[in-house]
Design a protein around this motif. Structure first.
Motif, PDB file in Angstrom:
ATOM      1  N   LEU A 115       0.809  -1.224   0.000  1.00 52.74           N
ATOM      2  CA  LEU A 115       0.000   0.000   0.000  1.00 52.74           C
ATOM      3  C   LEU A 115       0.844   1.277   0.000  1.00 52.74           C
ATOM      4  O   LEU A 115       0.287   2.375   0.010  1.00 52.74           O
ATOM      5  CB  LEU A 115      -0.931   0.014   1.218  1.00 52.74           C
ATOM      6  CG  LEU A 115      -1.946  -1.115   1.319  1.00 52.74           C
ATOM      7  CD1 LEU A 115      -2.798  -0.945   2.572  1.00 52.74           C
ATOM      8  CD2 LEU A 115      -2.828  -1.166   0.084  1.00 52.74           C
ATOM      9  N   GLY A 135     -11.924   5.632  -2.484  1.00 56.72           N
ATOM     10  CA  GLY A 135     -10.919   5.715  -1.436  1.00 56.72           C
ATOM     11  C   GLY A 135     -10.692   7.111  -0.931  1.00 56.72           C
ATOM     12  O   GLY A 135     -10.311   7.989  -1.693  1.00 56.72           O
ATOM     13  N   VAL A 194      -8.086   2.810  -1.678  1.00 57.08           N
ATOM     14  CA  VAL A 194      -8.091   2.468  -0.255  1.00 57.08           C
ATOM     15  C   VAL A 194      -9.066   3.391   0.458  1.00 57.08           C
ATOM     16  O   VAL A 194      -8.900   4.610   0.449  1.00 57.08           O
ATOM     17  CB  VAL A 194      -6.687   2.597   0.370  1.00 57.08           C
ATOM     18  CG1 VAL A 194      -6.704   2.124   1.817  1.00 57.08           C
ATOM     19  CG2 VAL A 194      -5.663   1.796  -0.430  1.00 57.08           C
ATOM     20  N   VAL A 202     -11.559  -0.932   6.588  1.00 56.05           N
ATOM     21  CA  VAL A 202     -10.694  -0.542   5.473  1.00 56.05           C
ATOM     22  C   VAL A 202     -11.028  -1.448   4.292  1.00 56.05           C
ATOM     23  O   VAL A 202     -11.037  -2.680   4.426  1.00 56.05           O
ATOM     24  CB  VAL A 202      -9.204  -0.652   5.840  1.00 56.05           C
ATOM     25  CG1 VAL A 202      -8.342  -0.662   4.587  1.00 56.05           C
ATOM     26  CG2 VAL A 202      -8.795   0.519   6.716  1.00 56.05           C
ATOM     27  N   ILE A 217     -10.002  -2.288   0.307  1.00 54.17           N
ATOM     28  CA  ILE A 217      -8.921  -2.143  -0.672  1.00 54.17           C
ATOM     29  C   ILE A 217      -9.413  -2.688  -2.004  1.00 54.17           C
ATOM     30  O   ILE A 217      -9.852  -3.836  -2.099  1.00 54.17           O
ATOM     31  CB  ILE A 217      -7.662  -2.892  -0.209  1.00 54.17           C
ATOM     32  CG1 ILE A 217      -7.230  -2.365   1.168  1.00 54.17           C
ATOM     33  CG2 ILE A 217      -6.533  -2.730  -1.215  1.00 54.17           C
ATOM     34  CD1 ILE A 217      -6.160  -3.200   1.823  1.00 54.17           C
TER      35      ILE A 217
END
Length: 550
Positions: free
Chosen positions: A232, A379, A385, A432, A434
């Motif tokens: 990441l 994100g 993200v 979270v 992804i």
């Protein structure tokens, strides 16, 4: 191997000789000294090469040369490769990264502008096909420029496998290896830590949510949610979108979503009767003129939640075809420099990829930011993200006003850290997500952990005598390693005995100390935290070789 040079008479043709060949025209003593000097030089050259590196060729120590400061490395897709070049008698060297199969190669020139004799080259594996964006120098005083580029068909993310890393300067050429591995997911955990502990020192043990309860975070401690996910670094090294003055809940192209304004004055108090938001550039969202406002108000305590609503103060709003939005209030509104104006409104993102510049103006002061739209750009932490916080206690319009996101590439850990003093007591679910484009296995990663914020407590204070030792203990919800004081006081015949034990909370939530009382009789025990008594004083009776008084 070091290159040794000799010349015959006036002939300028070079001969490269082995140590036992440099003997002509010398006395035995001279030959012995010269042979020893050459062998010593060879030892120095060999020991200058780090483990795992191969010296392809080298020159004398007075010539230009380069070496790696570290040994071979293993990195994950999405993280940065960092190689430090140590320069000798030069301020410039080249660095090449090439696949073992020959289907990828890029070369850069690294220049030492700081004068420290070294350049650390950073390579972003997420932008491998764009070397201008992928390569940079770690030190702003150093420079990196592209010499050769990968082919036009090279993928954006550097494929897994073995790569050769070659550094060159002058006649020196030294090679090392690099392995690129796919990113990994190793679970998540939640815990509490003292507020004085730095995020880089946090290590929450992995735990299963099945059959277990959410960890309790005492007000005053920090709540930490830790996601053990690699790859990441590239996505999270830029300023997080959710920290800008305007950010999108979902930046995917064509998405029906909301955008959020979080505006604070730079200095002093700003007063205005209008709030203006302007999108500029080729890609701008469509604004819902019929159902625009979702939330609007002022956050007075920096917790990302509206404390003073302005919804009823809105007189009207106006949307323009050029991407402008004006909100007019019934009367002037004031925002102090320690407050934040929050405004969430409905939009439809543009259907084409690109970046939209957006400005917010209030009281004559303008803040600027940008929103990058992409097919899978969901994100608010970084491209692909996303951070979500759900709680029945708070409506967090701007979660990153409270939750700091810190990524540690060395431990492959994403830490989400919250100051519990800025949260209401209650349970928080922190997720979270992804995106598939970020993780190489092509699957979307969603990890959720929960924690509960509660007032500090110290319970079950007890004192137990074993032999000549008095053990005082209690159970607390304060974080492990929190510093606390346990006091023992005895008064008898006009004299007072006082003993203080400095201790810390254990991993099991127990705080305890052992004392050696000077005599038997009545005593008091108490526990303090931050110079405040949080348990006791409790009266106990100390008896010889007896157990007392829970």
């Amino acid at each position: 191997m070091g290159r040794l040079q000799a010349f015959e008479g006036g002939d300028c043709d070079r001969k490269y000789l082995l140590p036992d060949q440099i003997v002509w025209g010398m006395s035995p003593r001279t030959r012995s000294i010269r042979t020893f000097s050459v062998i010593f030089l060879l030892i120095l050259v060999l020991t200058a090469i780090p483990g795992g590196a191969i010296a392809v060729s080298a020159s004398e120590s007075t010539d230009e040369s380069v070496r790696f400061a570290d040994a071979q490395r293993i990195e994950q897709q999405g993280d940065f490769v960092k190689r430090t070049l140590v320069l000798n008698n030069t301020d410039e060297a080249s660095l090449q990264i090439a696949s073992a199969e020959g289907d990828f190669s890029a070369t850069v020139s690294a220049t030492d502008g700081s004068g420290d004799g070294a350049v650390t080259v950073v390579f972003d594996t997420r932008n491998a096909n764009d070397p201008d964006a992928a390569f940079r120098a770690a030190d702003a005083n150093d420079t990196v420029s592209v010499l050769t580029r990968p082919s036009a068909t090279a993928p954006a993310t550097l494929p897994t496998g073995r790569y050769n890393v070659i550094a060159s300067a002058g006649q020196t050429r030294i090679a090392d290896r690099l392995w690129i591995e796919p990113p990994s997911v190793r679970g998540s955990a939640a815990c509490s830590v003292p507020a004085t502990q730095q995020p880089t020192n946090i290590d929450c043990a992995d735990r299963s949510r099945e059959g277990g309860s959410a960890p309790v975070v005492a007000v005053g401690d920090d709540a930490v949610v830790q996601y053990r996910v690699s790859g990441l670094e590239s996505s999270l090294q830029r300023p997080a979108p959710g920290t800008q003055s305007v950010f999108a809940r979902n930046a995917s192209t064509g998405a029906h979503t909301t955008h959020v304004v979080q505006w604070s004055p730079q200095t002093d108090v700003r007063t205005s009767q209008t709030l203006q938001v302007n999108y500029r550039g080729g890609t701008s969202p469509s604004l819902h003129s019929s159902r625009l406002i979702d939330h609007i108000g002022i956050d007075t305590d920096a917790d990302g939640e509206i404390d003073r609503s302005l919804r009823t103060a809105v007189n009207r709003y106006q949307v323009t075809s050029s991407g402008g939005l004006t909100v007019a209030f019934d009367e002037p509104v004031s925002v102090a420099d320690n407050e934040t104006l929050l405004f969430e409104y409905h939009v439809v993102n543009p259907r084409t990829e690109g970046t939209s510049e957006v400005s917010v103006t209030f009281g004559g002061e303008t803040a600027r930011s940008s929103i990058e739209y992409a097919p899978n750009a969901l994100g608010n932490v970084g491209p692909g993200v996303d951070l979500r916080v759900e709680s029945s206690e708070m409506n967090l319009i701007s979660p990153q006003a409270v939750f700091d996101v810190v990524y540690d590439a060395e431990t492959d850990t994403l830490n989400v850290v919250a100051d519990s003093t800025r949260l209401e007591t209650g349970t928080y679910n922190v997720t979270v997500a992804i995106d598939t484009d970020i993780h190489a296995d092509g699957e979307r990663v969603v990890l959720t952990e929960a924690f509960t914020v509660a007032e500090p407590s110290v319970d079950t204070l007890s004192a137990t005598m074993a032999g000549t030792k008095l053990n005082v203990s209690a159970q607390t919800n304060l974080a492990p390693q929190t510093k606390m004081d346990i006091d023992l006081t005895m008064s008898q015949e006009g004299t007072t005995y006082f003993s203080r034990c400095l201790t810390t909370v254990g991993q099991d939530g127990i705080v305890a100390c052992d004392f050696a009382p000077p005599r038997t009789g009545a005593a008091n025990v108490s526990i303090s935290y931050n110079d405040t008594v949080v348990a006791g004083p409790k009266e106990i009776e100390i008896e010889s070789n007896a157990t007392s008084r829970e």
